[in-house]
Design an enzyme around this catalytic site. Structure first.
Site, mmCIF file in Angstrom:
data_model
loop_
_atom_site.group_PDB
_atom_site.id
_atom_site.type_symbol
_atom_site.label_atom_id
_atom_site.label_comp_id
_atom_site.label_asym_id
_atom_site.label_seq_id
_atom_site.Cartn_x
_atom_site.Cartn_y
_atom_site.Cartn_z
ATOM 1 N N ILE A 98 -9.233 -23.092 -21.067
ATOM 2 C CA ILE A 98 -8.161 -23.492 -21.450
ATOM 3 C C ILE A 98 -8.358 -23.134 -23.142
ATOM 4 O O ILE A 98 -9.497 -23.624 -23.462
ATOM 5 C CB ILE A 98 -7.589 -24.648 -21.057
ATOM 6 C CG1 ILE A 98 -6.435 -25.008 -21.655
ATOM 7 C CG2 ILE A 98 -8.906 -25.751 -21.296
ATOM 8 C CD1 ILE A 98 -5.762 -26.543 -21.076
ATOM 9 N N CYS A 99 -7.362 -23.148 -23.883
ATOM 10 C CA CYS A 99 -7.154 -23.043 -25.442
ATOM 11 C C CYS A 99 -8.282 -22.262 -25.691
ATOM 12 O O CYS A 99 -8.265 -20.949 -25.716
ATOM 13 C CB CYS A 99 -7.427 -24.334 -25.867
ATOM 14 S SG CYS A 99 -7.032 -25.015 -27.398
#
Length: 196
Positions: A98-99
């Site tokens: 994620i991210c």
């Protein structure tokens, strides 16, 4: 297995680790970092890693590699995890990022063959100069494709939902109810029907 760095975004894996660590799921959350020194999250939480990448036994059985984002992915020293990510892809162990962890994967070609997302396509290209997966980028909070789950930094809940589904911790109606509870803040129960 959750890979952490100094400055990891603690909230990005918090929904899913809490669910995975519940009794009866068959899972136990463990952490790994480049070494065994304590790592401090963006929120100031200090975590002592269970494993060091330096002495990680690659014969260890684990169900998934979860990679929260955070400030540490811009530091070259954390890119040592490439060896573990390669191991996961070679052995069909799901990888969930994620991210900024998606930018790390993109820079090393791990996104090129799968549908994926990130903070945005321009952000991904800026953070991963070697990224070549444009045609597989999907503008969505979280994308699950094969053994890869990727998410936008604001999609922690959708990311968690995809992980729980992939690991068969929650399925179908139960998963949708879990998601609705955290997304909407409540579930209306009227008679035998649940309104989301």
């Amino acid at each position: 297995m959750v890979f952490i760095t100094d400055g990891f975004a603690d909230w990005e894996a918090s929904y899913v680790t809490a669910e995975l660590n519940k009794q009866g799921t068959g899972f136990q959350v463990q952490t790994m970092a480049i070494d065994k020194h304590p790592k401090t999250s963006m929120g100031g939480l200090t975590v002592l890693p269970d494993y060091s990448l330096k002495d990680f036994p690659f014969k260890l059985d684990f169900a998934m590699l979860i990679m929260p984002g955070g400030t540490g992915w811009r530091e070259e020293k954390n890119h040592q995890v490439k060896k573990l990510v390669s191991f996961c892809f070679e052995h069909n162990i799901p990888v969930a990022a994620i991210c900024d962890a998606t930018a790390f994967l993109g820079n090393y070609g791990f996104l090129d063959q799968n549908k994926h997302t990130g903070n945005s396509l321009p952000y991904l290209k800026e953070g991963a100069p070697n990224y070549r997966g444009d045609e597989n980028y999907i503008e969505k909070q979280s994308v699950s494709d094969g053994c890869l789950i990727t998410a936008n930094g604001s999609g922690a809940l959708e990311f968690s939902k995809d992980i729980l589904n992939k690991l068969n911790v929650l399925k179908s109606k139960e998963l949708e109810e879990w998601y609705a509870l955290f997304k909407n803040g409540f579930i209306k129960i009227t008679g035998e029907h649940i309104e989301k």
